[in-house]
Design an enzyme around this catalytic site. Sequence first.
Site, mmCIF file in Angstrom:
data_model
loop_
_atom_site.group_PDB
_atom_site.id
_atom_site.type_symbol
_atom_site.label_atom_id
_atom_site.label_comp_id
_atom_site.label_asym_id
_atom_site.label_seq_id
_atom_site.Cartn_x
_atom_site.Cartn_y
_atom_site.Cartn_z
ATOM 1 N N GLU A 179 0.895 -1.309 -0.023
ATOM 2 C CA GLU A 179 0.034 -0.305 0.096
ATOM 3 C C GLU A 179 0.799 1.475 0.085
ATOM 4 O O GLU A 179 0.642 2.100 0.920
ATOM 5 C CB GLU A 179 -0.944 -0.137 1.161
ATOM 6 C CG GLU A 179 -1.924 -1.336 1.034
ATOM 7 C CD GLU A 179 -2.811 -1.292 2.108
ATOM 8 O OE1 GLU A 179 -2.771 -0.443 2.990
ATOM 9 O OE2 GLU A 179 -3.590 -2.502 2.225
ATOM 10 N N GLU A 286 -5.645 -10.824 -2.339
ATOM 11 C CA GLU A 286 -6.700 -10.816 -1.250
ATOM 12 C C GLU A 286 -7.856 -10.661 -1.582
ATOM 13 O O GLU A 286 -8.881 -10.162 -0.963
ATOM 14 C CB GLU A 286 -6.583 -9.521 -0.379
ATOM 15 C CG GLU A 286 -4.632 -9.589 0.171
ATOM 16 C CD GLU A 286 -4.485 -8.194 0.846
ATOM 17 O OE1 GLU A 286 -5.434 -7.522 1.467
ATOM 18 O OE2 GLU A 286 -3.291 -7.830 1.018
HETATM 19 O O1 G3I Z 1 -5.576 -10.996 17.871
HETATM 20 C C1 G3I Z 1 -5.878 -9.724 18.522
HETATM 21 C C2 G3I Z 1 -6.647 -9.948 19.912
HETATM 22 O O2 G3I Z 1 -5.920 -10.888 20.758
HETATM 23 C C3 G3I Z 1 -7.185 -8.663 20.375
HETATM 24 O O3 G3I Z 1 -8.060 -8.991 21.529
HETATM 25 C C4 G3I Z 1 -8.045 -7.824 19.450
HETATM 26 C C5 G3I Z 1 -8.435 -6.437 19.969
HETATM 27 O O4 G3I Z 1 -8.518 -5.609 18.835
HETATM 28 O O5 G3I Z 1 -7.186 -7.424 18.376
HETATM 29 C C6 G3I Z 1 -6.617 -8.760 17.583
HETATM 30 O O6 G3I Z 1 -5.911 -8.438 16.384
HETATM 31 C C7 G3I Z 1 -6.670 -8.003 15.428
HETATM 32 C C8 G3I Z 1 -6.263 -8.960 14.206
HETATM 33 O O7 G3I Z 1 -6.569 -8.424 12.894
HETATM 34 C C9 G3I Z 1 -6.823 -10.258 14.548
HETATM 35 O O8 G3I Z 1 -7.945 -10.460 14.350
HETATM 36 C C10 G3I Z 1 -6.170 -6.701 15.048
HETATM 37 O O9 G3I Z 1 -6.588 -5.739 16.175
HETATM 38 C C11 G3I Z 1 -6.804 -6.074 14.016
HETATM 39 O O10 G3I Z 1 -5.993 -4.793 13.555
HETATM 40 C C12 G3I Z 1 -6.307 -7.107 12.485
HETATM 41 O O11 G3I Z 1 -6.732 -6.631 11.679
HETATM 42 C C13 G3I Z 1 -6.095 -7.106 10.402
HETATM 43 C C14 G3I Z 1 -5.533 -6.100 9.253
HETATM 44 O O12 G3I Z 1 -5.173 -6.298 8.578
HETATM 45 C C15 G3I Z 1 -4.702 -5.140 10.334
HETATM 46 O O13 G3I Z 1 -3.499 -5.897 10.357
HETATM 47 C C16 G3I Z 1 -7.059 -7.927 9.615
HETATM 48 O O14 G3I Z 1 -7.290 -9.063 10.409
HETATM 49 C C17 G3I Z 1 -6.371 -8.447 8.282
HETATM 50 O O15 G3I Z 1 -7.456 -8.923 7.427
HETATM 51 C C18 G3I Z 1 -5.872 -7.094 7.613
HETATM 52 O O16 G3I Z 1 -5.658 -7.369 6.315
HETATM 53 C C19 G3I Z 1 -5.034 -6.512 5.456
HETATM 54 C C20 G3I Z 1 -3.946 -6.735 4.638
HETATM 55 O O17 G3I Z 1 -3.043 -7.069 5.598
HETATM 56 C C21 G3I Z 1 -3.516 -5.728 3.835
HETATM 57 N N1 G3I Z 1 -4.735 -5.409 2.799
HETATM 58 C C22 G3I Z 1 -5.842 -4.936 3.415
HETATM 59 C C23 G3I Z 1 -6.464 -6.138 4.499
HETATM 60 C C24 G3I Z 1 -7.542 -5.836 5.028
HETATM 61 O O18 G3I Z 1 -7.474 -4.671 5.754
#
Ligand code: G3I
Length: 389
Positions: A179, A286
Amino acid sequence: MKRLNRRDYIGLTGMALAFGGANSVLGSPRLSANASSLAQDYSDQKHIPALKTHFSNNFKVGMAIGPHHLTEPKSLAILTKHANSIVAENVMKANVIGASQGVYNFALADQLVSFAQKNAMEVRGHALLWHQTSPEWFFAGDTHLSTYKASVRARLETYIYDVVTHYKGKVFAWDVVNEAAIDDASSDYRHSRWYQIFGPDYIDIAFRAARAADPAAKLFINDYNTEYADKRARLMRIIDTMQARGVPIDGVGHQLHVNTITPSAQHVTQALSETEARGLINHITEIDVSFYHDPESCVSMIETCLPSVTEKSAAHLGALKDQARKYRELYAVFASRPSVTSVTTWGVSDLNSWLSSWPIARLNHPLLFDRAGNPKAAFWAIIDPNFVI
Ligand code: G3I
């Protein structure tokens, strides 16, 4: 596209009865007017064709996973039946592997890599540098010092070199920078911390460190909305300047977080062609097809734009059909382009999808398998040209 093998369909005869209507020539099921999912339980995946076999002459079939999938029997059944590639949805990001400087937490990602190796799957690495998941320690220090830039650069180089070295020979392709392009017309580059410190050079530093660590790994720049001309033009200009500087890049990752209406096959074809024109490979990194067309208005008018309020509603069935048409249209494009060597869905089934919590918590149904692990209309639509939607 590989022809369907009739033996793949042994076991589907019960489904024909369940739907009681004319089936496609090849015997895959029909959606009936009052059924939003298939009547029979195929969640063990045993009696349906495998996506990885169907597309074996076209591209790797990937799925984004986390460690939790390895303990979910229905997810495991889908993965082992259909995928020959995986990517870590989250646990290979720098906020997990490199939460503290110099201390590497490879344990979670290693679980996924060893699962892949046991099941003859390839691994895409995601993502070495993403502004959203770059821990603060990279940027620590007095920004006014003349040595500041050099220390941040050294941290980035060390991190990327160490991570790519750890997975050398195990990860076949890396999303090196994720990105980098900005969404508006103010510039080509996203004004991230990385860009503010280095300008475009941060991209070069990241790619060169990755190439030095594993010369065999394919290196990608990955972005969303590449199907839209304005965003894509920015990304392509970034790539042009990389190539002019001799930065080692092998491919473009098109995230393709799309919906049941947009983009058209033509838009995606254009994105693939522009990558090809630069001598690069295309990976679809994705893909998911959201039921919701306009996240902004759906957030504000949540009650009026939910086709999923009840899963048996006509609106839900209509969205499932629209989704199947969109998946069919896009996978036909992917299969027709030799430059597309990998297509990854962002998740395994509707049970776990980031779109159920973003932009707000709501039911969404973006993938090829439903919450129970059953193949959806979209699944049949991409493997059987005669499947009636
Ligand atoms: O695992 C923790 C959990 O322990 C905690 O209680 C909770 C509280 O917020 O958070 C959990 O982690 C989250 C994680 O996903 C797992 O579910 C994070 O907050 C959350 O920010 C994270 O979001 C991910 C996001 O990227 C940011 O890294 C999404 O799952 C994931 O699908 C998303 O993927 C991105 C790609 O990497 C790049 N392109 C866009 C795509 C969608 O946003």
